[in-house]
Every structure is written in structure tokens, then in C-alpha cells.
Design an enzyme around this catalytic site. Structure first.
Site, PDB file in Angstrom:
ATOM      1  N   ASP A 122       1.275  26.532 -71.215  1.00  0.00           N
ATOM      2  CA  ASP A 122       0.728  25.461 -70.389  1.00  0.00           C
ATOM      3  C   ASP A 122       0.219  26.054 -69.079  1.00  0.00           C
ATOM      4  O   ASP A 122       1.008  26.588 -68.285  1.00  0.00           O
ATOM      5  CB  ASP A 122       1.868  24.455 -70.113  1.00  0.00           C
ATOM      6  CG  ASP A 122       1.382  23.038 -70.026  1.00  0.00           C
ATOM      7  OD1 ASP A 122       0.323  22.828 -69.420  1.00  0.00           O
ATOM      8  OD2 ASP A 122       2.078  22.144 -70.543  1.00  0.00           O
ATOM      9  N   ASP A 136      -3.770  22.059 -68.045  1.00  0.00           N
ATOM     10  CA  ASP A 136      -3.278  20.823 -67.442  1.00  0.00           C
ATOM     11  C   ASP A 136      -4.376  20.174 -66.592  1.00  0.00           C
ATOM     12  O   ASP A 136      -5.043  20.862 -65.799  1.00  0.00           O
ATOM     13  CB  ASP A 136      -2.081  21.212 -66.543  1.00  0.00           C
ATOM     14  CG  ASP A 136      -1.315  20.033 -66.016  1.00  0.00           C
ATOM     15  OD1 ASP A 136      -0.750  19.286 -66.835  1.00  0.00           O
ATOM     16  OD2 ASP A 136      -1.266  19.850 -64.783  1.00  0.00           O
ATOM     17  N   GLU A 160      -6.426  19.100 -71.074  1.00  0.00           N
ATOM     18  CA  GLU A 160      -5.866  17.779 -70.824  1.00  0.00           C
ATOM     19  C   GLU A 160      -6.805  17.056 -69.878  1.00  0.00           C
ATOM     20  O   GLU A 160      -7.028  17.512 -68.750  1.00  0.00           O
ATOM     21  CB  GLU A 160      -4.465  17.881 -70.205  1.00  0.00           C
ATOM     22  CG  GLU A 160      -3.787  16.530 -70.170  1.00  0.00           C
ATOM     23  CD  GLU A 160      -2.796  16.354 -69.033  1.00  0.00           C
ATOM     24  OE1 GLU A 160      -1.936  15.474 -69.139  1.00  0.00           O
ATOM     25  OE2 GLU A 160      -2.877  17.084 -68.024  1.00  0.00           O
ATOM     26  N   HIS A 165       5.301  14.517 -73.494  1.00  0.00           N
ATOM     27  CA  HIS A 165       6.335  14.456 -72.468  1.00  0.00           C
ATOM     28  C   HIS A 165       5.996  13.507 -71.312  1.00  0.00           C
ATOM     29  O   HIS A 165       6.805  13.350 -70.403  1.00  0.00           O
ATOM     30  CB  HIS A 165       6.540  15.864 -71.908  1.00  0.00           C
ATOM     31  CG  HIS A 165       5.298  16.350 -71.216  1.00  0.00           C
ATOM     32  ND1 HIS A 165       4.143  16.645 -71.913  1.00  0.00           N
ATOM     33  CD2 HIS A 165       5.001  16.536 -69.916  1.00  0.00           C
ATOM     34  CE1 HIS A 165       3.204  16.997 -71.058  1.00  0.00           C
ATOM     35  NE2 HIS A 165       3.709  16.944 -69.833  1.00  0.00           N
ATOM     36  N   ASP A 166       4.790  12.942 -71.319  1.00  0.00           N
ATOM     37  CA  ASP A 166       4.400  12.005 -70.263  1.00  0.00           C
ATOM     38  C   ASP A 166       4.399  10.559 -70.742  1.00  0.00           C
ATOM     39  O   ASP A 166       4.050   9.651 -69.983  1.00  0.00           O
ATOM     40  CB  ASP A 166       2.980  12.325 -69.759  1.00  0.00           C
ATOM     41  CG  ASP A 166       2.916  13.632 -68.993  1.00  0.00           C
ATOM     42  OD1 ASP A 166       3.923  14.010 -68.366  1.00  0.00           O
ATOM     43  OD2 ASP A 166       1.842  14.271 -69.025  1.00  0.00           O
TER      44      ASP A 166
END
Ligand code: NOJ
Length: 555
Positions: free
Chosen positions: A95, A196, A249, A323-324
Site C-alpha cells: 500500500d 492510496d 484508489e 478496511h474502510d
């Protein structure tokens, strides 16, 4: 395309497996579970950040891109983990958090200490002449996006937490430093990179107020220079490696931009994460609200993005969990009556579509949101900020809590449920975040007698086996059905074409759906009920049933 037939498994290292009893998951914990990961049949593992970080945003506040967060392990643990996965033919995706660094990062600290060279790494601006903050932008985690910069008369920009200072990509030195990070990890054998919030890096050099009545995100999202800089990063790092897999993302993006980022001829990224389909349970676009999901909107977005991105030769990352996000099962399924059926139906709807599927740890055993009783149980800074804002807006404590319960990111960050022993077998200590219900929902139980885990394994294997799934053309089917999301996939043309029909009932009542004539008598490729192929042009789908019917070319 080296990623069309792949399936990626996402691990939130902090919550996967704790090998030390510290209560926090670690890299050696993942090493211990490599055979489980391999048993799924996945091709790559995306790890949320495990780099050195004060953990204000659980690792998305990086203080050193080249060091491992000490609570999670060491560089040699990481090398061992990469090698252990590689032995099973599983790649790794790291990431890359490049929009911002932690304010504890050396660059920010040196900037604070007055080094001009490092001040150019950030967005520093004085207050406006009328005394107001440099711009009227809001932080995505609540409050203003500006914070005083030491004891100067300047402010620094933070689109996220106050501890996450936005990097100034206009500075060629910043870009070079970040490209070096990618290359450092490539040298260690890393082939996958998730970037990200990459579409917010392209801010102007001097930042201005969003005009009244407009959204501030329009001032900095998907600007043309994002594409320029992503291309530059591609050339300077992963672009010369045909085996690289990259995903951007994208916050609040458009189909048009999604295509630009992911169409192969553009030399930007392999694929994109977009999020519009996960905002269908927001009230008027407001995440911190509690309303049932809008099925029409979900269906429309899925069809629109699949077809739109396909038309431009781009590529979607497919997912309902990460995870969000709260667990998709709680949002779009029925955890009380049809947990197994809805978990498997949602899986098929994702995995049989056009794009590369991502599985978020625990989804493959049907994990659900935890039942917490107070705000003290929540760890995430966003949840606490949201609670405060909801209270300020006039909601009672109980009302504000209810909203947080339904939307908090902690919902999916709970420890992975390995077995029915204390703390779900995740740790011998006290977990950093409370567990969800694991008495019956755990890996051991699923392996013994579950239906969800085998279903996921089958979906993964089918993608590997059938080109119609990995590369077939996507076409919506019965787009106006009130409870069914359906599509066809087609690989090859005319009588040689192989086709797949995928029908998904999103509700707990049986429903009739029409079937194209050519699929009558086809082969049931997968279903979550023991189902026969359609024998007429109408098919009755049972509660939360999914059915995929194959007709092979040349038959
Ligand atoms: C997106 C990440 O997925 C999220 O967890 C994080 O808080 C923000 N980006 C900021 O880095």
C-alpha cells in the site's frame, strides 16, 4: 492482461493474526497463516500499510516508507513473508500512501525545523487577508483541512487527519522520493502496488477557496496533472515490468477518469477502485446517516461502471468489502435469517463480473460487524470525529451512536476469526479492537462444515478456469428488475461464443426472472442452492439465490 484472471486477498495486518500476544497482529502472524491463504487459491495479497507509523490513522500516517512498524515486525520478517507466499505462487501488493505523510516523518519534522528545502515538500500557506484559513476546504475526517504550521504564520494542508500532511507533488524532488520508494520495494520482489487516494495528489500550486455553493473536492480531485504524474511514476518505476499489478484508489471519481487511469494504452495503472456503489446507503450523499440501501442505485451503478469502463477498455477492481467499509453482509445481506445465502450471493455478484475481484479478510467466512455498546469500543479517529459532529448537529447520544454503529470503519477491522477460542483465536493477549461474534463464525467451523468458504474457493477457481469470467464482455440483463441484479458475459463471437448468465436475488423473498432462451438447458456453473438449469424462459430465484448458467461455444 496479467491480472484479469487473478483474485486478490486483502489483509489488514493489525487484525489478521497476533503471534506475540501483544494484541496487535503482526507479520510473523501472517507467516503462520500462509497455508490458509494458499488454501483459498488466491493469486496475490494486498497488505494494508505496515510501515513505521504513529498509527493515528492505523498506518496510513507513514513516518518512514523504508521501515517496518516495530509492533508488527522487522524487515527480515517481511522478507520471509514475501518468500513464504512466493513459494505458493502468491504475489504481494503493498500500500503506497503518497498523498500525505505522517507529521512525524522526517520531511515534515525538518520542514518544521525551518529547512526551506523540506518546507517545499508540503502545502504551506498563510491565512487569507480577511484572516480566515488559507482555503475553505474541509478535512475528510472532519473539521478544517488546515492546521497551524509550528509557530510560523503559515498553515499546512491535511485532507485527512491533522497528523497526515499533504505532499506537494509539484516539487520534482517529492516525486522522485516517492518513485524511489516504489523501486525499493520492487527490488525486494514486490509486484503489486495499491496507490492510496491517488486521484487527489494533483492540487494546484497555490490553493484557493472553493467557490461558494460548490464542493471543495472539485478543486483537487482528478485534475489532469494526476494523470501526468501517474504516467511519470509508471515510467519511473513499475511500468517496465509486465508482471506488475497496480490499482489506484480513487476518491469521488468518474467513469471517464477511471478509464483514463486504467486503459492499457494510457500507461498509467492496471485498474481502479471506485466507491460510488458503496454510497447507496448514504442519505443524500451523507455517509454519517442510517438509511436502507437503495437497490436501484446499486444495480444502476454496477451496470454503468461495468459497461462504461469496458467501453473505454479500462479495468475495474471488484469489491464490496475493505478496511474502510462496514461489512457488506450487514449492509446488503440479511445477517439474521440468510447469512450464508446472502454472503454467497454477494460473492457471486462480485466475482463473476468484469474486473479483478478483491476479497477482504473474513469475508470468505461470512464475518459480520461487531456489536459494540459504547463509543469507547471504537478506535478509529474518523468514528470519533463523526460522533462529535453528529452530536453538534443536534442528535442525541443514542442517535449519534446508532449512526456510528452502521458506518464506522472499525466494523471491518475487527480481529480475524480463526476459531471459537478466546478472542477468536486471534491473540493470546487483549485484542487492540474488540472482536465480532465468533462463536459460530470462524475459519475452523467453516472449514469443518461451512458453505461460504467452499463457495469462495469455487469462485476463485472458476475465474482461473473460465476465460468467459476473466475476459468476457459484460452486458446488463433485466436491468429494471426490482430485486434481481443480473448480467451476461460473453467470450468469443457467433456460434463459437461461450456465454454466462448470472442472476442474483438481492432479497429474502423468492422472485421470478426471465432467462434468455439460449440459456435454457445450459450448465449450472455455480449456485448457492442445489439448483437445476432453467427449463423455460422464466426462473424462480429463491431468497438471496445466485445462479450462474454457462453455455459453451461450439455446442
Ligand atoms: C484511504 C485508506 O483506505 C484509508 O484507510 C485512509 O484513512 C485514507 N485513505 C487516508 O490515507
Amino acid at each position: 492482461m496479467s491480472f484479469a484472471d487473478k483474485v486478490i486477498y486483502q489483509i489488514y495486518p493489525k487484525s489478521f493474526y497476533d503471534s506475540t500476544g501483544s494484541g496487535v497482529g503482526d507479520l510473523r502472524g501472517v507467516i503462520e497463516k500462509v497455508s490458509y491463504i494458499a488454501s483459498l487459491g488466491v493469486d496475490m495479497v494486498w497488505f494494508n500499510p505496515f510501515f513505521a507509523s504513529p498509527q493515528k490513522d492505523n498506518g496510513y500516517d507513514i513516518s518512514n516508507y523504508y521501515a517496518i512498524e516495530p509492533s508488527m515486525g522487522t524487515m527480515s520478517d517481511l522478507e520471509e513473508l514475501i518468500a513464504a507466499l512466493d513459494e505458493h505462487g502468491i504475489g504481494v501488493m503493498f500500500d503506497m500512501v503518497f498523498n500525505h505523510v505522517s507529521t512525524e516523518h522526517e520531511w515534515f519534522q525538518r520542514a518544521l525545523a525551518g529547512e526551506k528545502e523540506y518546507q517545499d515538500f508540503f502545502y504551506l500557506q498563510p491565512a487569507q487577508v480577511n484572516g480566515s484559513l488559507p482555503t475553505n476546504w474541509k478535512s475528510k475526517f472532519g473539521g478544517p483541512a488546515w492546521e497551524p504550521f509550528g509557530d510560523t504564520n503559515l498553515y499546512y494542508l491535511h485532507l485527512y487527519d491533522v497528523s497526515q500532511a499533504d505532499l506537494n507533488w509539484h516539487n520534482p524532488r517529492v516525486r522522485q522520493e516517492l518513485f524511489n520508494v516504489v523501486n525499493f520495494w520492487r527490488d525486494k520482489g514486490v509486484r503489486g502496488f495499491r496507490f492510496d487516494v491517488i486521484n487527489v495528489i494533483g492540487k494546484d500550486e497555490v490553493l484557493l477557496d472553493a467557490p461558494e455553493g460548490t464542493l471543495d473536492k472539485l478543486m483537487y480531485t482528478d485534475t489532469p496533472r494526476v494523470h501526468t504524474w501517474v504516467k511519470e511514476m509508471n515510467r519511473a518505476s513499475f511500468g517496465n515490468d509486465a508482471n506488475s499489478v497496480t490499482v489506484g484508489e480513487l476518491s469521488s471519481t468518474t467513469i471517464e477518469n477511471g478509464v483514463l487511469y486504467s486503459a492499457p494504452a494510457r500507461d498509467e495503472l492496471s485498474m481502479i477502485f471506485s466507491f460510488h456503489h458503496l454510497k447507496v446507503d448514504y442519505d443524500a450523499g451523507n455517509k454519517w446517516s442510517r438509511v436502507p440501501f437503495d437497490f436501484e442505485a446499486l444495480k444502476g451503478l454496477w451496470h454503468g461502471w461495468a459497461e462504461g469502463v469496458q467501453a473505454g477498455n479500462g479495468w475495474n477492481a471488484l469489491f464490496l468489502n475493505n478496511h474502510d467499509q462496514p461489512r457488506a453482509l450487514n449492509r446488503f445481506g440479511d445477517v439474521e435469517t440468510y447469512r450464508v445465502e446472502s454472503a454467497t450471493m454477494l460473492a457471486a455478484a462480485v466475482h463473476l463480473s468484469r474486473g479483478t475481484p478483491y476479497i477482504y479478510m473474513g469475508e470468505e467466512i461470512g464475518m459480520v460487524d461487531p456489536v459494540y455498546s459504547s463509543m469507547d469500543d471504537y478506535v478509529d479517529v474518523e468514528a470519533h470525529n463523526a460522533f462529535a459532529t453528529l452530536r453538534e448537529s443536534g442528535l442525541s447520544e443514542a442517535q449519534a451512536f446508532e449512526v456510528v454503529v452502521s458506518k464506522a470503519r472499525d466494523n471491518s477491522r475487527t480481529p480475524m476469526q480463526w476459531d471459537a477460542s478466546a478472542h477468536a483465536g486471534f491473540t493470546s493477549g487483549t485484542p487492540w479492537l474488540g472482536t465480532a461474534d465468533y462463536a459460530e463464525i470462524n475459519v475452523e467451523a467453516e472449514q469443518r462444515e461451512g458453505k461460504i468458504l467452499p463457495f469462495y474457493k469455487k469462485l476463485i477457481a472458476l475465474r482461473h478456469e473460465y476465460p468467459v469470467i476473466s475476459r468476457g464482455r459484460y452486458t446488463p440483463w433485466v436491468a429494471d428488475h426490482r430485486s434481481v441484479y443480473a448480467f451476461t458475459r460473453q467470450d468469443g463471437e457467433g456460434s463459437a461464443a461461450t456465454e454466462l448468465l448470472v442472476l442474483n436475488n438481492f432479497y429474502g423473498e423468492a422472485t421470478d426472472v426471465s432467462v434468455p432462451e439460449r440459456f435454457i438447458g445450459g450448465q449450472v456453473l455455480i449456485s448457492n442452492y442445489s439448483a437445476d438449469a432453467p427449463t423455460s424462459g422464466a426462473y424462480r430465484l429463491l431468497p438471496y439465490q445466485t445462479l450462474a448458467v454457462l453455455i459453451q461455444g461450439g455446442q
